[in-house]
Design a protein around this motif. Structure first.
Motif, PDB file in Angstrom:
ATOM      1  N   SER A 128       0.834  -1.197   0.000  1.00  0.00           N
ATOM      2  CA  SER A 128       0.000   0.000   0.000  1.00  0.00           C
ATOM      3  C   SER A 128       0.867   1.244   0.000  1.00  0.00           C
ATOM      4  O   SER A 128       2.046   1.204   0.363  1.00  0.00           O
ATOM      5  CB  SER A 128      -0.916   0.034   1.237  1.00  0.00           C
ATOM      6  OG  SER A 128      -1.761  -1.089   1.289  1.00  0.00           O
ATOM      7  N   THR A 151      -3.879   0.518  -2.580  1.00  0.00           N
ATOM      8  CA  THR A 151      -3.445  -0.826  -2.217  1.00  0.00           C
ATOM      9  C   THR A 151      -3.597  -1.727  -3.436  1.00  0.00           C
ATOM     10  O   THR A 151      -4.663  -1.727  -4.075  1.00  0.00           O
ATOM     11  CB  THR A 151      -4.287  -1.392  -1.066  1.00  0.00           C
ATOM     12  OG1 THR A 151      -4.159  -0.555   0.083  1.00  0.00           O
ATOM     13  CG2 THR A 151      -3.827  -2.809  -0.710  1.00  0.00           C
ATOM     14  N   ASP A 153      -4.356  -5.057  -4.313  1.00  0.00           N
ATOM     15  CA  ASP A 153      -4.897  -6.256  -3.663  1.00  0.00           C
ATOM     16  C   ASP A 153      -4.351  -7.531  -4.276  1.00  0.00           C
ATOM     17  O   ASP A 153      -4.165  -8.536  -3.585  1.00  0.00           O
ATOM     18  CB  ASP A 153      -6.422  -6.259  -3.767  1.00  0.00           C
ATOM     19  CG  ASP A 153      -7.074  -5.348  -2.737  1.00  0.00           C
ATOM     20  OD1 ASP A 153      -6.380  -4.952  -1.782  1.00  0.00           O
ATOM     21  OD2 ASP A 153      -8.267  -5.048  -2.881  1.00  0.00           O
TER      22      ASP A 153
END
Length: 216
Positions: A128, A151, A153
């Motif tokens: 992040s 972020t 993922d």
């Protein structure tokens, strides 16, 4: 050979899915960075603006020209990010407004800004980052400076006729309001994001590359 994607995005209201127009774009990587150009259209098909964004080799916003209706932004790297906001009817520029902020990236409705920020951050899966952005808000391109949190993922690889297509899934949050959304990015093309849908893609996305890979 590096691809030069072009196509069409549609815009929608994120609350009730009302159509808000579209953007017809083309973009291309090159020896000094990346450039994205586009024409925007209203819901009745009339041209109502344009986008011209150039990144340098470090994916910083080297130059930006943004138009929406009669409003215009000229911006770029200078002591952080600097910009001039003007109106087409003010030919002498007497009422133009200058701005400057120690921000990292520009933001706005165009998918170009999401691609540019993802390239700037170069996150690895699971990591992040937060950064300061200057957002130009339609329809009058009013500047707003705020922090975003990004972020990555994860990533997924999809087989295509041109080889694997890697799709990155980002979670992007406005840290001032807490509003958050998912951005799906393949190379330098946004597949989907809040209020944005990719409707047409005439050439495949360019994969993300490091500047050194252009020296051939």
């Amino acid at each position: 050979m590096l691809s030069k994607p072009s196509g069409r995005y549609s815009f929608y209201d994120t609350h009730d899915s009302t159509p808000l127009g579209e953007e017809r774009f083309s973009c291309a990587p090159g020896p000094s960075g990346w450039r994205y150009t586009a024409q925007t259209f209203s819901t009745d098909g009339e041209p109502d603006g344009s986008v011209d964004l150039t990144l340098d080799a470090l994916s910083r916003p080297l130059r930006l020209e943004l138009r929406s209706g009669l409003w215009q932004i000229r911006a770029g790297l200078l002591d952080g990010l600097s910009w001039v906001r003007s109106h087409q009817d003010d030919a002498e520029g007497q009422h133009a407004r200058e701005g400057n902020d120690r921000a990292h990236a520009f933001a706005g409705r165009s998918p170009a800004f999401l691609v540019a920020t993802a390239r700037l951050l170069r996150l690895s899966p699971g990591s992040s980052s937060r950064l300061r952005v200057v957002t130009f808000t339609d329809p009058v391109l009013a500047p707003r400076t705020h922090d975003q949190g990004w972020t990555l993922d994860g990533t997924e690889s999809h087989p295509t006729d041109n080889g694997p297509l890697v799709v990155e899934r980002y979670r992007v949050a406005d840290l001032a309001t807490g509003e958050e959304g998912l951005v799906h990015l393949a190379g330098d093309v946004i597949l989907a994001a809040p209020g944005i849908e990719l409707e047409q893609l005439e050439t495949p996305p360019s994969r993300t590359v490091d500047p050194g890979e252009y020296a051939e």
